[in-house]
Design an enzyme around this catalytic site. Structure first.
Site, mmCIF file in Angstrom:
data_model
loop_
_atom_site.group_PDB
_atom_site.id
_atom_site.type_symbol
_atom_site.label_atom_id
_atom_site.label_comp_id
_atom_site.label_asym_id
_atom_site.label_seq_id
_atom_site.Cartn_x
_atom_site.Cartn_y
_atom_site.Cartn_z
ATOM 1 N N GLY A 10 21.429 31.528 104.929
ATOM 2 C CA GLY A 10 19.970 31.383 104.898
ATOM 3 C C GLY A 10 19.514 30.053 105.491
ATOM 4 C CB VAL A 12 17.897 26.360 101.705
ATOM 5 C CG1 VAL A 12 18.420 25.197 100.874
ATOM 6 C CG2 VAL A 12 16.380 26.403 101.629
ATOM 7 C CB SER A 38 26.455 37.698 105.094
ATOM 8 O OG SER A 38 25.081 37.884 105.167
ATOM 9 N NE ARG A 97 12.939 24.735 91.366
ATOM 10 C CZ ARG A 97 12.307 25.314 92.385
ATOM 11 N NH1 ARG A 97 11.064 25.756 92.222
ATOM 12 N NH2 ARG A 97 12.896 25.430 93.537
ATOM 13 C CB CYS A 126 10.250 22.257 98.979
ATOM 14 S SG CYS A 126 9.256 23.752 98.988
ATOM 15 C CG HIS A 234 6.342 21.822 102.596
ATOM 16 N ND1 HIS A 234 6.438 22.839 103.516
ATOM 17 C CD2 HIS A 234 6.924 22.304 101.461
ATOM 18 C CE1 HIS A 234 7.049 23.882 102.969
ATOM 19 N NE2 HIS A 234 7.361 23.581 101.736
HETATM 20 N N1 LIG Z 1 12.961 27.249 102.289
HETATM 21 C C1 LIG Z 1 12.671 26.211 101.506
HETATM 22 O O1 LIG Z 1 11.975 25.251 101.885
HETATM 23 C C2 LIG Z 1 13.164 26.157 100.131
HETATM 24 C C3 LIG Z 1 13.015 24.976 99.436
HETATM 25 C C4 LIG Z 1 13.503 24.883 98.158
HETATM 26 C C5 LIG Z 1 14.110 25.981 97.585
HETATM 27 N N2 LIG Z 1 14.247 27.129 98.275
HETATM 28 C C6 LIG Z 1 14.917 28.235 97.605
HETATM 29 O O2 LIG Z 1 16.191 28.464 98.197
HETATM 30 C C7 LIG Z 1 16.482 29.831 98.172
HETATM 31 C C8 LIG Z 1 16.809 30.345 99.579
HETATM 32 O O3 LIG Z 1 15.742 30.073 100.450
HETATM 33 P P1 LIG Z 1 15.887 30.251 102.036
HETATM 34 O O4 LIG Z 1 14.604 29.767 102.572
HETATM 35 O O5 LIG Z 1 17.156 29.695 102.531
HETATM 36 O O6 LIG Z 1 15.948 31.877 102.141
HETATM 37 P P2 LIG Z 1 16.643 32.788 103.254
HETATM 38 O O7 LIG Z 1 16.625 32.108 104.555
HETATM 39 O O8 LIG Z 1 15.979 34.115 103.111
HETATM 40 O O9 LIG Z 1 18.191 32.917 102.775
HETATM 41 C C9 LIG Z 1 18.582 33.598 101.600
HETATM 42 C C10 LIG Z 1 20.088 33.448 101.398
HETATM 43 O O10 LIG Z 1 20.453 34.038 100.132
HETATM 44 C C11 LIG Z 1 21.513 34.972 100.353
HETATM 45 N N3 LIG Z 1 21.445 36.047 99.376
HETATM 46 C C12 LIG Z 1 20.445 36.921 99.159
HETATM 47 N N4 LIG Z 1 20.776 37.797 98.186
HETATM 48 C C13 LIG Z 1 22.021 37.454 97.773
HETATM 49 C C14 LIG Z 1 22.931 37.971 96.812
HETATM 50 N N5 LIG Z 1 22.606 39.033 96.053
HETATM 51 N N6 LIG Z 1 24.142 37.385 96.662
HETATM 52 C C15 LIG Z 1 24.492 36.317 97.432
HETATM 53 N N7 LIG Z 1 23.687 35.784 98.360
HETATM 54 C C16 LIG Z 1 22.459 36.338 98.537
HETATM 55 C C17 LIG Z 1 21.278 35.474 101.750
HETATM 56 O O11 LIG Z 1 22.462 36.084 102.233
HETATM 57 P P3 LIG Z 1 22.419 37.294 103.311
HETATM 58 O O12 LIG Z 1 22.365 36.638 104.661
HETATM 59 O O13 LIG Z 1 23.727 37.986 103.060
HETATM 60 O O14 LIG Z 1 21.232 38.116 103.003
HETATM 61 C C18 LIG Z 1 20.936 34.160 102.456
HETATM 62 O O15 LIG Z 1 22.119 33.417 102.692
HETATM 63 C C19 LIG Z 1 15.293 30.503 97.483
HETATM 64 O O16 LIG Z 1 15.566 30.576 96.106
HETATM 65 C C20 LIG Z 1 14.173 29.550 97.718
HETATM 66 O O17 LIG Z 1 13.174 29.642 96.743
HETATM 67 C C21 LIG Z 1 13.801 27.248 99.537
#
Ligand SMILES: NC(=O)c1ccc[n+]([C@@H]2O[C@H](COP(=O)([O-])OP(=O)(O)OC[C@H]3O[C@@H](n4cnc5c(N)ncnc54)[C@H](OP(=O)(O)O)[C@@H]3O)[C@@H](O)[C@H]2O)c1
Length: 329
Positions: A10, A12, A38, A97, A126, A234
């Site tokens: 993903g 992050v 994946s 959290r 974030c 942001h």
């Molecule tokens: N983006 C931000 O700025 C930010 C900031 C702070 C926190 N977060 C948090 O970080 C998390 C991920 O955000 P992201 O933006 O990186 O999302 P993303 O790009 O959609 O990536 C999601 C990741 O989670 C994996 N995943 C989904 N379902 C899963 C499962 N059942 N078992 C194992 N892995 C699984 C996905 O794997 P696949 O490729 O196999 O689907 C992918 O690696 C969220 O909880 C979000 O709230 C994000």
């Protein structure tokens, strides 16, 4: 150290790999983890290729620490299983959290709360992280009464799907949608789900998490969180009312002295923080620092950070660094 990155495919997770490498975190073995979709995919880290495994497979490989960024449901299901196996989890989702038994940590602000008993540690939202880094030195000096924050949040905060939506719209292509409306050439005053009180969950996270991290429920916070078609980070407009009066130059000096914070504030030469400059950086940038002339003891400022870095990956890696320095992992 054996390090699992859960959500490694993903936005992050990818940034976590970059930050682990850039900060020279002592990774002896990387375990990239994602969903069944994946499994087997190859991820490169420091010139070596690693195959993606599922969370259950990762537990059996016994990492020392697991950095989770795979959504709340995955964290709820798997973080306790990792912890039971003796693996310390640093979790980026909102799952833990506000759990009173879990620490919510921004190292520069409340890193001292970590102890040997903490097996699941929460990384804050974030938008909250960048705000508290800037608020901390000012609260220590002038005591904050109330904060009014409005955010201008990057599409990278919603994950891969949202970045694709923006890019598709810009290219005039149809595709998957992360938002209920077009994001290109638009502003959406809605982040996460609406609550009964009319606020969104993102807004409530900023309010509640700030009190928990600052260990001070007397700080009043009100937030409006907004998505904009931007990629680098942001931005936040903060209006802060203090109990005590301040000198604006002393405020600048206090912010400049705060670890992880950089002041970019010179209107004469058009210097102020922008997401395009914060992109790929670990620090929080503060500018437009000025007195609110409409009421006493009140300050306006503008705070920018890369939400994938300090807002997520960097903060998680810094928590791991702190645990390692304290001998807790
Ligand atoms: N983006 C931000 O700025 C930010 C900031 C702070 C926190 N977060 C948090 O970080 C998390 C991920 O955000 P992201 O933006 O990186 O999302 P993303 O790009 O959609 O990536 C999601 C990741 O989670 C994996 N995943 C989904 N379902 C899963 C499962 N059942 N078992 C194992 N892995 C699984 C996905 O794997 P696949 O490729 O196999 O689907 C992918 O690696 C969220 O909880 C979000 O709230 C994000």
């Amino acid at each position: 150290m054996k390090v699992a990155v859960v959500g490694a495919t993903g936005l992050v997770g990818t940034e976590m790999l970059t930050v682990l490498a850039a900060r020279n975190f002592p990774v002896t073995e990387l375990i990239p983890v994602a969903s069944e979709r994946s499994k087997g995919k190859e991820i490169e880290f420091k010139g070596k290729k690693y195959k993606v495994v599922t969370p259950s497979e990762a537990i059996a490989l016994k990492p020392d620490v697991a950095l989770f960024s795979a959504g709340g449901d995955t964290s709820k299901e798997f973080a306790p299983k990792f912890a039971e196996a003796g693996i310390t989890v640093i979790d980026n989702s909102s799952a833990w959290r506000m759990d009173p038994t879990k620490k919510l940590v921004v190292p520069e602000v409340n890193g001292d709360v970590l102890s040997v008993d903490d097996k699941i540690i929460a990384n804050p939202n974030c938008s909250t992280i960048q705000m508290v880094v800037a608020l901390k030195p000012l609260h220590d000096k002038y005591k904050i009464k109330r904060v009014v924050v409005s955010t201008y949040q990057s599409v990278t905060g919603t994950g891969v799907k949202a970045v694709n939506q923006l890019m598709d719209e810009r290219a005039g292509k149809d595709g998957e949608k992360a938002y209920p409306y077009p994001i290109d050439l638009n502003v959406i005053p809605h982040i996460d789900v609406f609550q009964e009180n009319g606020y969104t969950k993102e807004e409530m996270k900023m309010i509640l998490e700030t009190n928990k991290i600052m260990r001070d429920d007397s700080i009043k916070v009100t937030a409006t969180t907004v998505r904009i078609p931007v990629m680098g980070g942001h931005s936040e407009s903060l209006n802060i009312e203090f109990e005590n009066d301040f000198d604006v130059n002393d405020v600048r000096a206090a912010l400049a002295a705060q670890s992880g914070c950089i002041v970019v504030d010179d209107p004469a030469s058009l210097q102020y923080p922008m997401p395009k400059d914060a992109h790929g950086k670990d620090e929080v940038f503060v500018g437009r620092i000025r007195r609110d002339e409409s009421q006493p003891n009140t300050l306006n400022m503008w705070v920018v950070a890369d939400n994938l870095r300090k807002g997520a990956a960097t903060n998680a890696v810094q928590v791991a660094e702190l645990l390692a320095a304290k001998g807790l992992i």
